[in-house]
Design a protein around this motif. Sequence first.
Motif, PDB file in Angstrom:
ATOM      1  N   ASP A   1     -14.751  21.149   3.877  1.00 18.00           N
ATOM      2  CA  ASP A   1     -15.723  20.818   4.911  1.00 18.00           C
ATOM      3  C   ASP A   1     -15.065  20.020   6.045  1.00 18.00           C
ATOM      4  N   TYR A   2     -14.173  19.120   5.677  1.00 18.05           N
ATOM      5  CA  TYR A   2     -13.480  18.292   6.674  1.00 18.05           C
ATOM      6  C   TYR A   2     -12.458  19.123   7.448  1.00 18.05           C
ATOM      7  N   ASP A   3     -11.871  20.086   6.758  1.00 20.28           N
ATOM      8  CA  ASP A   3     -10.912  21.016   7.368  1.00 20.28           C
ATOM      9  C   ASP A   3      -9.743  20.289   8.046  1.00 20.28           C
ATOM     10  N   PRO A   4      -8.948  19.558   7.246  1.00 23.08           N
ATOM     11  CA  PRO A   4      -7.890  18.725   7.838  1.00 23.08           C
ATOM     12  C   PRO A   4      -6.826  19.555   8.555  1.00 23.08           C
ATOM     13  N   THR A   5      -6.291  18.976   9.633  1.00 24.94           N
ATOM     14  CA  THR A   5      -5.153  19.587  10.329  1.00 24.94           C
ATOM     15  C   THR A   5      -3.854  18.884   9.936  1.00 24.94           C
ATOM     16  N   LEU A   6      -3.983  17.722   9.285  1.00 25.11           N
ATOM     17  CA  LEU A   6      -2.820  16.941   8.877  1.00 25.11           C
ATOM     18  C   LEU A   6      -3.173  16.160   7.620  1.00 25.11           C
TER      19      LEU A   6
ATOM     20  N   LEU B   1       7.692  21.649   1.236  1.00 27.30           N
ATOM     21  CA  LEU B   1       6.401  21.292   1.806  1.00 27.30           C
ATOM     22  C   LEU B   1       6.471  21.593   3.291  1.00 27.30           C
ATOM     23  N   SER B   2       5.288  21.696   3.894  1.00 23.82           N
ATOM     24  CA  SER B   2       5.237  21.936   5.333  1.00 23.82           C
ATOM     25  C   SER B   2       5.109  20.585   6.042  1.00 23.82           C
ATOM     26  N   VAL B   3       6.271  19.945   6.287  1.00 21.81           N
ATOM     27  CA  VAL B   3       6.250  18.601   6.872  1.00 21.81           C
ATOM     28  C   VAL B   3       6.428  18.698   8.392  1.00 21.81           C
ATOM     29  N   PRO B   4       5.512  18.132   9.165  1.00 26.13           N
ATOM     30  CA  PRO B   4       5.684  18.078  10.623  1.00 26.13           C
ATOM     31  C   PRO B   4       6.715  16.998  10.939  1.00 26.13           C
ATOM     32  N   THR B   5       7.965  17.405  11.065  1.00 26.85           N
ATOM     33  CA  THR B   5       9.080  16.456  11.103  1.00 26.85           C
ATOM     34  C   THR B   5       8.979  15.475  12.267  1.00 26.85           C
ATOM     35  N   GLU B   6       8.672  16.009  13.445  1.00 25.15           N
ATOM     36  CA  GLU B   6       8.661  15.145  14.632  1.00 25.15           C
ATOM     37  C   GLU B   6       7.557  14.081  14.509  1.00 25.15           C
ATOM     38  N   LEU B   7       6.426  14.481  13.968  1.00 29.33           N
ATOM     39  CA  LEU B   7       5.320  13.534  13.774  1.00 29.33           C
ATOM     40  C   LEU B   7       5.693  12.487  12.715  1.00 29.33           C
ATOM     41  N   ALA B   8       6.369  12.931  11.658  1.00 30.70           N
ATOM     42  CA  ALA B   8       6.807  11.992  10.614  1.00 30.70           C
ATOM     43  C   ALA B   8       7.805  10.991  11.186  1.00 30.70           C
ATOM     44  N   GLU B   9       8.679  11.451  12.073  1.00 26.10           N
ATOM     45  CA  GLU B   9       9.638  10.542  12.723  1.00 26.10           C
ATOM     46  C   GLU B   9       8.904   9.508  13.573  1.00 26.10           C
TER      47      GLU B   9
ATOM     48  N   PHE C   1      10.700  13.170   6.040  1.00 25.00           N
ATOM     49  CA  PHE C   1      10.764  13.982   7.265  1.00 25.00           C
ATOM     50  C   PHE C   1      10.867  15.465   6.908  1.00 25.00           C
ATOM     51  N   GLU C   2      11.370  15.720   5.709  1.00 26.65           N
ATOM     52  CA  GLU C   2      11.396  17.063   5.105  1.00 26.65           C
ATOM     53  C   GLU C   2      11.218  16.795   3.620  1.00 26.65           C
ATOM     54  N   ALA C   3      10.640  17.725   2.886  1.00 24.65           N
ATOM     55  CA  ALA C   3      10.443  17.466   1.454  1.00 24.65           C
ATOM     56  C   ALA C   3      10.331  18.761   0.687  1.00 24.65           C
ATOM     57  N   GLN C   4      10.701  18.675  -0.590  1.00 20.43           N
ATOM     58  CA  GLN C   4      10.539  19.840  -1.452  1.00 20.43           C
ATOM     59  C   GLN C   4      10.073  19.420  -2.840  1.00 20.43           C
TER      60      GLN C   4
ATOM     61  N   THR D   1       1.865  18.320   6.074  1.00 27.19           N
ATOM     62  CA  THR D   1       1.735  17.152   5.205  1.00 27.19           C
ATOM     63  C   THR D   1       2.922  16.214   5.378  1.00 27.19           C
ATOM     64  N   ILE D   2       2.628  14.939   5.628  1.00 30.15           N
ATOM     65  CA  ILE D   2       3.676  13.916   5.637  1.00 30.15           C
ATOM     66  C   ILE D   2       3.622  13.203   4.290  1.00 30.15           C
ATOM     67  N   PRO D   3       4.685  13.351   3.474  1.00 30.56           N
ATOM     68  CA  PRO D   3       4.691  12.685   2.175  1.00 30.56           C
ATOM     69  C   PRO D   3       5.209  11.255   2.296  1.00 30.56           C
TER      70      PRO D   3
END
Length: 314
Positions: free
Chosen positions: A40-45, A84-92, A69-72, A133-135
Motif C-alpha cells: 500500500d505504501y509502495d516504497p521507492t527506497l 542487492l539493488s543499492v543506490p550507490t550515489e544516494l548511499a554515499e 554502498f554495494e552489497a550482496q 535498498t541501502i543496507p
Amino acid sequence: MSLALVCMSHSPLLEFNDPPAEVKAEVDAAFETARAFVADYDPTLVVSFAPDHYNGFFHDLMPPFCIGFEAQGVGDYGTAAGPLSVPTELAERLAGWVAERDLDVAISRRMEVDHGAVQPLEILLGGIDTVPTIPVFVNGVAEPFTRMARVRKLGEAIGSFLTTLEDERVLVIGSGGLSHDPPVPRWATADEAQRAMLLDGRHPTAAARDARQQRVIDTGRAFAAGTATIRDLNPEWDQELMRVLASGDLSPIDAMTPRQMAEDAGNSAHEVRTWVAAYAALGTAGPYDVASSYYRPIREYIAGFGVMTARTRA
Ligand SMILES: O=C(O)CCc1cccc(O)c1O
Ligand SMILES: [Fe+2]
C-alpha cells in the motif's frame, strides 16, 4: 515528508522448524499484514537496519555500524544470494550526511549480508533487488557494544537525511530478534575452531556452513522440546520494549545497558538495536502511529517473535 517502518524478528529457522500449526498461521498472517502495508505504501527506497551473524562482519574488523554502498547476499539458510539493488550515489550522500553529524560510521563498497538483512527483503518485497535498498549494518553480536543512545542518534541522523528526499517514499526496516539466545559463538567463550571462524570465517565451504546451520536447527528443536541449555525467551521484556517503541518517546531506551539486555533477554537481544535505529529514523518525520503489531514467543524459531508496522501520522 512521511516515512514508513516495518520492524520484524527474523529467524533462519522459519523454513526448517515447525511450531504448532496455529502459531505458524499467526506468523504467516502477521507477514501478510506487513506485506500489504508495504504494498500500500509502495516504497521507492528502503533503508534496512540489520545485524549480521558472522557471515559478513568478523572480529578482524568489526565496526559498530556500516553503510553499504554495494552489497550482496551470502545465501545462508537458503536465503537469496547475489547483489542487492543499492543506490550507490544516494548511499554515499547518506554516509556523508551522517559523518557531518558527528557519527563515525564505517562504509563498505562490498558489504556481504546474511539472512538478517535478506529475510525481511524476501518476505516484505519478494526479493533482494525489487526496490532500491541501502543496507545499514548494526552490530548485534560482537562485544563491545555502543551505548543505546548512540543507536538512537544514528537512527535520527539517517532519518533526518531521509526526510530531505522529497521525491521518495522511504520504508525503514529493522530486522532482528527481540529476546533470544541462539548458539552464536562468542569470542570470550569460543574454542579455537570457533575463534578462527569468528576472526575471519568468510565464504565457508558448503560442509562447514551446513554444520554450523545444523547446530542452530537442532538447538531450536531441543529448545522447543525443553532440553536446550540456552537462555529462555522473555515475553515481558519484549512487549515492554515494543510498548516503548510504539509510544514515540524512545528516551527510556537510553538507560538500557548491553550487560543487562543480555542478562534479561539473551545474547542476541542486541539485535533490537536495529528496531531502535529504525524507530528513531521514523520519528524524525514527526509523530507516528503503529498500524499493526504482532508478538509471540516461539521457541521453535529461537525468538521472541514480533512484527510491527508504523507510519508517520497523516
Ligand atoms: O547464527 C546463526 O546462524 C543464526 C542464529 C539465530 C537463530 C534464531 C534467530 C536469530 O535471530 C538468529 O540470529
Ligand atoms: Fe539474528
